[in-house]
Structures are given as C-alpha cells and as structure tokens.
Design an enzyme around this catalytic site. Structure first.
Site, PDB file in Angstrom:
ATOM      1  N   LYS A  36      40.781  52.036  43.421  1.00  0.00           N
ATOM      2  CA  LYS A  36      41.803  51.278  42.716  1.00  0.00           C
ATOM      3  C   LYS A  36      43.026  52.170  42.501  1.00  0.00           C
ATOM      4  O   LYS A  36      42.932  53.219  41.873  1.00  0.00           O
ATOM      5  CB  LYS A  36      41.304  50.766  41.369  1.00  0.00           C
ATOM      6  N   ASP A  80      39.746  42.113  27.862  1.00  0.00           N
ATOM      7  CA  ASP A  80      40.096  41.148  28.905  1.00  0.00           C
ATOM      8  C   ASP A  80      38.838  40.595  29.573  1.00  0.00           C
ATOM      9  O   ASP A  80      38.755  40.492  30.792  1.00  0.00           O
ATOM     10  CB  ASP A  80      41.000  41.809  29.948  1.00  0.00           C
TER      11      ASP A  80
END
Length: 864
Positions: A39, A132
């Site tokens: 990532k 989240d």
C-alpha cells in the site's frame, strides 16, 4: 507502478485498487518468497505532511496488532520518496461485495460480526480505534474467515479528537453520532459501526439511507432505523435488541466493549442452533430487499449556488389561486392566472406576494439595462414600475402590505406600495434575503458571512442575531423568513446546507430540515401557526413538510404536492415561489433552454457542429483544439471535434462545473461537490483513471485557468470577502493573488515565454458592474481596466496578442500592442442567441480566428 517493477525486495504483480490515501498492489516478496499487498501513499499527497503522518500512524498502529481477524502488516518502508507498507495478501471478497448479492444467512451474519468484534477487542485493548468499520474494509475468505483491513483512520484513543479533515476521511453511512457531530471518538464508535454492518448483513440495506451526506448525518443523529423484524421474517427479537444496543445514540447506552458484543452474539448463535430464540412473524416483508447499484452510488449534495440570479431564464410569472392545490384542505380546483411579460423582458429576481394575496412584486430586466422593480395588483391588467428602484433584487412585503423592502446597489431599501421615493436603511453589499417581522423590524442577511441582522423598519443601527463560524454554524445564514407570531425566524444555513429556526427570545437556533429536502424552504399556512414548509427539490418538485411555527421541531419534506414546477436555474439559490396567508401563491417557472455547439468566426458567421441539442452550460477547448470538454447540466462530456463523437467523463451522480484542461491536454480539472463542499479535482481526459482531489480547503474553490508551467489559478468564495483569486503551484503551495471586498472571478493566465504568464485577466465588480481588468503576473503591478461598459469571461488568444471577452450583447476584443500596452476595446459581433451567464460558454480556437460557442435555441422558449 508497473507490473514487473521491483520496489525494494518486492516485485509488483498487479494493481488491486486505490482509495483516498493509498494505492494497493499485489506483489511477491522475493526475500521470503511470499505474496503480499503493498500500500503506497497516493502520489498527489506525497507533499502533504499531515497526510503522510496519518499514513504512518495507520501503519504503525496496524503493525502493532497480531490477531487472526486483523490484516497483518509485515513492513513499513520508504523507497525513492515513496512510502509504503507491506501487508498480508488476503484472498476472498469484501463483505460489501458479498452483501451486494443479497442478505446473508443469520448464521453467517452473526459469525462474521463475532469475528469482527473479536478483532476490534484486540485493537481496543491496544488503545487503537479503527474509526472506519464498514463492509468494504472487511474481507471474507471462502472458509468464512473475516479480516479487518485498513486502519486508515486508526488513532490512539487519547488523541482522537475529530477534525474537519478527519470527518472527510470517514464513511458517512457508518459514522457514529459523535463522529457526525465532531465530538471525541472512542472505541464505542467502532461498536456503532459494527452495528451498522450487522444490520446491513441481515437486512441487505443500510440502517440510515438519506439521499445526501447531510441527510445521512441528520438521520444518524436524530432518527431511528427501521426495525429488522419488519424488514425480514425470522429475525430473532434478541438480534433486534442487540442491534438496537449497538446503535444507541448515546454511547453510554451502547455496548461498552466489543467483548460484550461477542458474548451476546455467541449466545444468540447457540439459541438459533437450538431453536430457542424468540421470533416475531411479520407481514411487512418476506425478506430484506437486496442492495442495488443505485443505492450504492454517491449521492448528490444539495449545496445551492452562491451567485445572484441571471437574466434570460424566465418568460412568464404564474399566479395559482384557490390554494394552488398546495393546501391539503379544503380541496378546490386550482385557477391559474398567467402574466406575460413585455417582449425582451425577463425575470431576474422574485417574485413575492403580499400576505393578503392581492399584490405581487418582481424584478425584471429589459435587454442589458439594469433590473427594475415592478408591482402588480391582481385586479389590474398592468404592472407598475417602482420609480427609483433600479438594480433591485429579492423584494419582500411588510405584513400589512403597505410597504415593500428590497436590495439595490449594496443597500437595504424600502418603498411605499402606494408610491414614493425609496428610503435607504442599511448597507447590504452581497444580500442573501430578508423578511419583515410583525414587530416592524426587518431581518436580513447583508452578505454570505454577515449572519442574520435586525434593524427597525424606520431605520437605525443593525443588530447581529446570528454569527456563522464556519463549522457547525456553517459559513452563511441566509434567506430568513419571519414565522407567524413574530417570535421565530426560519433560515438556511450555508455550509451544512440545512434549514433552522431561530428563537428571537433566546437567541438560540435549531435545525428543522435536513439538506436533502431541497432549496431554502418557505412556510405555508392560512392565517395560523400550523402549516408546512414548502421546498423545491432538484427534481423540479415542490415537497411539503408538516410544521408548527409556534413549536418548531425537526421535520422531513416527504409529501409531493406539485411536480414539473421548476427547472433549476443556474445561479439561483431557491425556488421562485411565494405564498400568502389567504391561499394564493405566486411562482416563476424556470426555462430549460436547449442549446448546441457552433463555431463562430470573428465576423459573427456561425457554423453548427451538428444537430444534437442539450442543456449545454460550459465549453472549453483542449490545448490543440481537437477536443472540447463540455458540461451538460452537472455532467462533463468530452467532444471529439474531428470525429464528431462525444462520451461522458463524469458519472451522473456528481455535481461538477468550472472546466479546465491541463497544459498537456491529458487532464480535465474541475470543481465538484462530491466531498460535501466545492473542491477542485483532476481526472484523465480519456476517462482511464478516476477523479482525484487536487485541492481541498475550507469554503468553495473553482478552477479558472492553468498556465503552461502548470500553475492553477482558481477563485474561492469567502464569507467575508466574496470571490477572491488564488493560485496553486505544482509543488502544492497555495498563494493569494487578489483578495478584496469586491468579487474577482473568471480569471485567465496569458501565454508567456517558457510557460511563464505575463498577465492575468479577470472580471471584477469594484466599479459597481462587472468589468475586465488585467494585472501583471506574478507581481500584480500595472493593473488596468480594459473593458468599457461591462465585461466578463475574458479569454486570451494563444499567441497572446489579443484579449477577448463578453459584454451583455456582444463579443469584444482588445489588442495587445508590441510595447505591451492594451488598445481600446472593439466589438466583434452580436451574440443575441449565444448563451451567457455565470459560466464560460465559449472558448478561442488555437489560431485565434474563431470561437467555439454555445448557441441557445430561442424557439425552445415558445411554450413558456
């Protein structure tokens, strides 16, 4: 990154996807011979130190966790300025993808929820809050193992204070009430989000389904979701209670730990196996309705425009009598009285109707002259001009109908309806509505950031009633309306884009209508306090919300009372509707003018590009002149001018405007409200890559021009100073170019040597009307006015030898002499059938010999 490329000891295999903060690749770890996911911090954020810090904080938080239900982080590193983390490569599908196929079995839903709770418990014990949790961040493999991904919003609990930037990083549908309100966030916020996920797994739909982000936030804070037992048969009462406890508005009433949820989920699973759970049979639905692609699309915000109304959009004022079918009782056949306007005259503001329903007021413009204020009695066949009210806008009546107030030339003014010279009351540089209260005071918004002001109708010093603060209170309190009884004021809050009621006794205000309802509401009743709020939504429908003006409380505009009422007029902030106390109503329908693209030479000779017609609003040529970016309604299309084809660039579920091409013609830069406020985005012109945020700041920003060197020129709308000019350099530096109390906009860089512009041309209203100014760049010296008699939307020829601009009725040009001075303006040709208004409706060809313009279909107005 490219397939096959090596980064450190990793070899890129494939690109998996990208999000707001990162891009994810599948890669092979050549040292340990394993497959991993890499990532990377998004390229456009590499220079954003705060974003980089958040990214590293996420990585370190995730790396500290070692749990079967949390994605493992192997390494955090930086190579050639590219920061990345290597994490376990997970096989399977996201829970979001699985739910899209339909609701899960109760067994699978409970099992996945229990695993997620188990992972959250481990994170919370380490003082880490995910912030989240949503189906897209939960991966489920073929064996049913659930893994939590992306601690992109993870924060140590002692440092978790929600900021505006943090809010934008979350996902609205799964936010807890404390997140939605900017309060301190702790582990119980994750438990709320888990409750939302469980609800969606069982029912196939989200618990809160507001059409727009602001509506979602309102529902999360104030409303309860539909009962699971009413959406699907076979749902145990225990599961309903468990879900309700997860979704308690007050976190003290929620589960206090993920471990508590795990215990209850395990107990309920055992009851289901044994058949000892309590099930209510319901006739509401046999099963949950699966999610649909339409339900998952981003919702359009209802942010209204900030610019004043423009001429050329209306042809008729219509009065609907006998309650206009807007009142629920008594029912009567509506009687419509149409008032045609003189040839060439068009409505620019209003209309308003007196409380007794006998007089209407409106402003109209003849050609390029200033708008004038008119009064029309229903028992008269002619409208009467209010002498001395040139430039008037936004009229409103005194309750007894003897006086009329309005704004003109930066002043709040009033005039007797019977006749007389207008009286000036107060300064109002950029007015946003007013109302005349029963105590003979006038409450008004002098500008976007002034808040609501009150002044005696006889004159005096204005008193501040409300003060926007740019956060919960928005950055504008606008369009007030006095409610019956004179103790409360209905108004719209700009920023959150909701409607509220102010108590004149306490000075406090409360939200009563969410943003999703539509444009600024109007209270409707017959000589009483019980009635409804009427709003015009983006689908051209009047909707009604029940409302008691004596006891204001939150409501929702669910009932449709009149369709095909209003076509959205760009630049207007509210539906042109006014109602009286006796049941009469007045409205002005908009005009969805059709248009087409044409080439026009400097003599005014037009050549059509084709026969297709649409509601074109903006056009911008590519640097090589072979393509055009065109806005139709709120969508961006790319026209290939050589092949005669066109294709959509943006989706139909976003609002986009203010188009620009990058200097290499590879990107389209535009403003979009997809993030809640108007920010600047960039998207590949061929549509191969999705849009990425280029600039996000408080208030609203709109791109104006891009230099050959890549500097972006944009205007920002500020509550105190109005339209201001700023620049964004390629290295991300934002600098003011011109910030004044006046409105500066429509700015364009001139061509210059080695990509360095020499001039900036822009429109400003500092003289009292819009004129074109030019100032040297970047110093700002040698500033001169180049237009005479008005001007807007300047454009340079590609060789920098001419500056073009629009007047009210023509296209004009100014030559740039060899010594760098500017010649006098000259008219090129009339443009009576060419679109004008708030947005750039023309562009100059690379050779400077012709213009690509939007031409109105004047015949399209014959039935309006």
């Amino acid at each position: 990154m490219m397939v096959g490329q090596s980064i450190s000891h990793y070899k890129i295999v494939a690109k998996l996807g990208e999000g707001g903060m990162g891009v994810v690749y599948k890669a092979e770890d050549t040292t340990l011979d394993r497959t991993v996911a890499l990532k990377f911090l998004a390229q456009h954020l590499l220079n954003d130190e705060e974003a980089k810090k958040r990214f590293l904080r996420e990585a370190k938080a995730a790396a500290a966790l070692d749990h079967a239900n949390i994605c493992t982080v192997h390494e955090i590193a930086e190579v050639d300025g590219k920061t990345f983390l290597a994490m376990a490569f997970l096989k399977g599908e996201t829970l979001e993808e699985r739910i899209a196929q339909g609701p899960l079995s109760l067994k699978d839903a409970l099992d996945i929820a229990r695993q997620v709770a188990d992972g959250l418990e481990a994170a919370h014990e380490a003082a880490i809050v995910h912030r989240d949790i949503k189906p897209a961040n939960i991966m489920v493999d073929a064996k049913g193992r659930a893994t939590i991904m992306d601690f992109g919003l993870a924060r140590l609990t002692e440092a978790s204070r929600l900021t505006k930037l943090d809010t934008a990083m979350g996902t609205v549908a799964y936010m807890s009430p404390e997140q939605a309100q900017g309060m301190t966030v702790d582990s119980r916020s994750d438990l709320w989000s888990l409750g939302c996920v469980l609800y969606e797994m069982v029912s196939g739909q989200r618990p809160f389904q507001g059409q727009y982000d602001q509506a979602l936030l309102y529902e999360i804070v104030h409303e309860e979701p539909a009962a699971l037992t009413g959406l699907r048969t076979g749902v145990p009462v225990e599961l309903e209670l468990l879900g309700s406890k997860c979704l308690a508005k007050d976190r003290e009433d929620r589960f206090q730990s993920a471990k508590e949820i795990m215990v209850d989920l395990r107990t309920l699973s055992e009851k289901l196996k044994s058949g000892h759970s309590t099930v209510l049979r319901t006739t509401n639905a046999e099963k949950a309705v699966p999610s649909t692609p339409e339900a998952d699309r981003p919702r359009k915000p209802t942010r209204a425009w900030l610019w004043p109304a423009v001429a050329g959009v209306l042809a008729i004022v219509a009065i609907a009598l006998a309650y206009l079918a807007l009142r629920p009782e008594p029912r009567a056949t509506p009687v419509y009285l149409s008032i045609p306007l003189p040839p060439g005259q068009e409505i620019t503001s209003g209309p308003a109707i007196s409380d007794d329903g006998q007089i209407i007021a409106y402003t109209a413009q003849q050609g390029t002259a200033e708008p004038q204020l008119y009064l029309r009695h229903l028992n008269s066949s002619e409208a009467r001009l209010v002498v001395g009210a040139s430039g008037a806008q936004q009229p409103f009546f005194r309750p007894n109908g003897t006086w009329l107030a309005f704004f003109a030339h930066g002043q709040l003014q009033k005039a007797e309806v019977a006749g007389g010279t207008p009286v000036r009351l107060a300064e109002a540089a950029y007015p946003k509505g007013g109302t005349w209260n029963q105590d003979d005071t006038i409450i008004y918004a002098a500008s976007l950031g002034s808040g609501l002001l009150r002044i005696p109708a006889s004159g005096g010093e204005p008193e501040t009633l409300t003060q926007p603060d740019g956060a919960a209170a928005g950055y504008g309190h606008v369009f007030p309306q006095a409610l019956p009884g004179g103790r409360h004021i209905l108004f719209t809050i700009w920023g959150p884009s909701v409607s509220a009621v102010l108590s004149l006794e306490s000075g406090q205000w409360d939200v009563v209508l969410p943003a999703a309802a539509g444009l600024a509401p109007i209270f409707d009743s017959i000589n009483g306090t019980t009635g409804r709020l009427l709003v015009v939504d983006p689908s051209a429908t009047i909707r009604a919300a029940p409302f008691d003006a004596a006891h204001p409380a939150p409501t929702s505009a669910d009932a449709s009372v009149l369709t095909d009422f209003y076509y959205h007029v760009e630049g207007e902030v509210r539906g042109w509707l006014s109602v009286s106390n006796n049941g009469n109503a007045v409205y002005a329908p908009g005009n969805p003018t059709k248009s087409s693209l044409v080439w026009v030479d400097q003599e005014g000779v037009a050549e059509s590009l084709g026969t297709e017609q649409d509601a074109y609003r903006e056009v911008m040529l590519s640097p090589d002149g072979t393509k055009a970016a065109v806005r139709q309604s709120m969508d961006i299309w790319i026209h290939d001018l050589q092949r005669g084809t066109r294709s959509p660039l943006t989706a139909a579920n976003t609002h986009n405007l203010s188009l620009q091409w990058s200097e290499d013609g590879e990107q389209i830069i535009f403003a979009s409200s997809r993030g809640g406020e108007w920010d600047i985005y960039s998207q590949s012109a061929d549509g191969s890559r999705p849009a990425e945020a280029l600039l996000t700041r408080p208030y609203d920003q709109f791109p104006s021009s891009v230099s050959e060197g890549g500097t972006l020129l944009f205007h920002e709308i500020h509550s105190q100073t109005g339209f201001d000019l700023w620049t964004l350099s390629q290295d991300g530096e934002v600098s003011p170019l011109r910030v004044t109390p006046f409105n500066e906009r429509d700015a364009r860089f001139s061509p210059g040597p080695e990509g360095r512009p020499r001039w900036v041309a822009y429109a400003s209203n500092e003289s009292g009307r819009s004129e074109i100014y030019v100032q040297s760049y970047p110093s700002g010296a040698n500033r001169i006015a180049v237009s005479i008699g008005g001007g807007f939307h300047p454009s340079w020829s590609r060789d920098g030898k001419e500056l073009f601009y629009l007047t009210e009725d023509a296209v004009a040009a100014v030559a740039i002499r060899s010594d760098g001075t500017f010649g006098p303006p000259r008219k090129l040709f009339d443009r009576t059938d060419l679109l004008s208004g708030l947005y750039r409706s023309y562009d100059v060809s690379p050779d400077g010999n012709r213009f690509l313009m939007i031409r109105r279909d004047l015949n399209d107005r014959s039935d309006r």
